[in-house]
Design an enzyme around this catalytic site. Structure first.
Site, short mmCIF file in Angstrom:
data_model
loop_
_atom_site.label_atom_id
_atom_site.label_comp_id
_atom_site.label_asym_id
_atom_site.label_seq_id
_atom_site.Cartn_x
_atom_site.Cartn_y
_atom_site.Cartn_z
N TRP A 92 0.81 -1.22 0.00
CA TRP A 92 0.00 0.00 0.00
C TRP A 92 0.84 1.25 0.00
O TRP A 92 0.49 2.24 -0.66
CB TRP A 92 -1.01 -0.01 1.14
CG TRP A 92 -2.06 -1.06 0.92
CD1 TRP A 92 -2.28 -2.19 1.65
CD2 TRP A 92 -3.02 -1.10 -0.16
NE1 TRP A 92 -3.31 -2.92 1.11
CE2 TRP A 92 -3.79 -2.28 -0.01
CE3 TRP A 92 -3.31 -0.26 -1.23
CZ2 TRP A 92 -4.82 -2.63 -0.89
CZ3 TRP A 92 -4.33 -0.61 -2.11
CH2 TRP A 92 -5.08 -1.77 -1.93
N ASP A 143 -1.99 6.72 6.08
CA ASP A 143 -3.06 5.89 5.50
C ASP A 143 -3.45 4.85 6.55
O ASP A 143 -2.81 3.81 6.67
CB ASP A 143 -2.57 5.22 4.21
CG ASP A 143 -3.55 4.18 3.69
OD1 ASP A 143 -4.68 4.09 4.21
OD2 ASP A 143 -3.17 3.46 2.74
N LYS A 167 -12.60 -1.62 6.25
CA LYS A 167 -11.95 -2.53 7.19
C LYS A 167 -12.46 -2.34 8.62
O LYS A 167 -12.93 -3.27 9.22
CB LYS A 167 -10.43 -2.36 7.15
CG LYS A 167 -9.77 -3.08 5.98
CD LYS A 167 -9.49 -2.20 4.82
CE LYS A 167 -8.90 -2.95 3.64
NZ LYS A 167 -8.09 -2.09 2.78
C1 LIG Z 1 -7.52 -1.59 1.65
C2 LIG Z 1 -6.45 -0.58 1.71
C3 LIG Z 1 -6.32 0.44 0.74
C4 LIG Z 1 -7.21 0.52 -0.49
O1 LIG Z 1 -8.41 1.08 -0.21
P1 LIG Z 1 -9.46 1.38 -1.39
O2 LIG Z 1 -10.62 1.89 -0.61
O3 LIG Z 1 -9.72 0.08 -2.11
O4 LIG Z 1 -8.86 2.38 -2.29
C5 LIG Z 1 -5.32 1.39 0.90
N1 LIG Z 1 -4.49 1.34 1.95
C6 LIG Z 1 -4.56 0.37 2.89
C7 LIG Z 1 -3.61 0.37 4.04
C8 LIG Z 1 -5.54 -0.61 2.80
O5 LIG Z 1 -5.63 -1.57 3.74
#
Ligand SMILES: *Cc1c(COP(=O)(O)O)cnc(C)c1O
Length: 362
Positions: free
Chosen positions: A105, A173, A197
């Site tokens: 990521w 993030d 999540k």
């Molecule tokens: C799942 C995830 C993403 C992607 O998220 P989207 O909503 O599909 O763009 C980005 N960063 C992390 C750390 C993730 O777990």
């Protein structure tokens, strides 16, 4: 409340939601707040929706202790869109920005930002196979921001402390670890998280931004990309993800009802500790290769000593009511995601299955 009929869902995302939240959404689906309509069928500018939206924001502010000088946004586009959009908003043309690269990521965050900012790698653990988080970060004091991924969902690493970034705004993030433990928001310039999540359904992304960072960019940009405009319009510059916002609000109330982030954080610590103890414990039958100080409390990848047993493990675990344990295709093996809505009871069911499976096939 746990429903014994439902299996335990270890999906990495979209992921399990609290059963109380789903049950309330179900009860309110045909008639929300006496409107005679669902929350998806009313105007986002009507009193009912506006009240709910405001309450969700206030509940989040209380849960996380978000200082007043931070704006909270409920937007769309997922974390991925904001990899690019945050660079457009937090960096002026010609600026450079620092990135900590700890896995899939964070690599993607760099790639998506590149058209808008000169990216510089301030630390990377790629040479170690992304098996730990870095102990040293070489922050450029002139960087527009320092970006990192506190929890790498695929690799299963997590920072257990907030990196020092001096006067450089720290951007995180938190898609897979937001609300998983108490957090000092004042250490950050911006926090963002896709909802699917630990918050609610996909299609919603939460942003927490220190307001002095909103005026940074001299870049020409459509309103829809400009965070400052979204803040001015309370995330209602256009039609928001009303269903996602509503479910997020229910989840914030659920977390508060559990006792808040202290209680949730302690539960998550105990769940992860029990699961790693099982992985490390059954005589090498299972293993997790992450440096013990960098192991994630949310996403726990593990391998079987004999990869030929993978298919059987997945078949039997699914029959035992343990869903979605297959690892990410990039890494193989298994992964158990144990977000807030996965109770200790589910983790114990997984551990018991792992013990039985190891006994039968060891
Ligand atoms: C799942 C995830 C993403 C992607 O998220 P989207 O909503 O599909 O763009 C980005 N960063 C992390 C750390 C993730 O777990």
């Amino acid at each position: 409340m746990t429903d014994p009929v439902r299996p335990w869902n270890f999906s990495a995302g979209p992921a399990v939601l609290a059963p109380e939240v789903l049950a309330q959404a179900q009860r309110e689906l045909l008639d929300w707040r006496g409107t005679g309509a669902s929350v998806m069928e009313v105007s986002h500018r009507g009193r009912d929706f506006m009240d709910m939206a405001e309450e969700a924001e206030q509940d989040l502010r209380t849960l996380m202790g978000i200082p007043d000088r931070y704006a909270v946004l409920f937007l769309q586009g997922g974390a991925t869109q904001h990899f690019a959009q945050l660079a457009m908003n937090l960096a002026a043309p010609g600026d450079s920005a620092d990135y900590v690269v700890t896995g899939h990521w964070s690599q993607k965050a760099v790639r998506e930002a590149e058209p808008y900012v000169r990216t510089r790698v301030a630390a990377s653990t790629e040479a170690d196979g992304f098996r730990r988080v870095p102990s040293v970060i070489d922050v450029d004091p002139g960087a527009a921001y320092l970006h990192y991924t506190p929890n790498e969902t695929i690799h299963g690493t997590e920072f257990h402390r907030i990196p020092e970034s001096g006067d450089v705004p720290l951007v995180a993030d938190m898609s897979s670890d937001i609300l998983s433990r108490p957090l000092d928001v004042s250490r950050f310039g911006m926090i963002y998280a896709g909802a699917q999540k630990n918050i609610g359904p996909s299609g919603l992304v939460l942003l927490i931004i220190r307001e002095d960072l909103l005026q940074r960019t001299g870049r020409p940009m459509a309103d829809i990309f400009r965070y400052a405009r979204h803040v001015e319009r309370d995330s209602m510059l256009n039609t928001p993800n009303t269903w996602g916002w509503y479910l997020a609000g229910l989840t914030f109330k659920w977390i508060a009802a559990q006792g808040g982030l202290d209680v949730i954080g302690e539960r998550n610590r105990a769940k992860a500790e029990a699961l790693y103890a099982a992985i490390d414990g059954y005589g090498g039958f299972y293993r997790n290769d992450i440096d013990p100080d960098s192991r994630s409390r949310m996403n726990v990848p593990f391998r079987l000593h004999d990869e030929a047993l993978n298919t059987l493990f997945l078949e039997e675990s699914s029959q035992a009511g343990l869903l979605a344990l297959k690892g990410h295709r990039a890494l193989g093996g298994m992964r158990a995601s144990i977000y807030n809505a996965m109770p200790m009871e589910g983790v114990k069911a997984l551990i018991q299955f792992m013990r039985d499976f190891a006994q039968r096939h060891g």
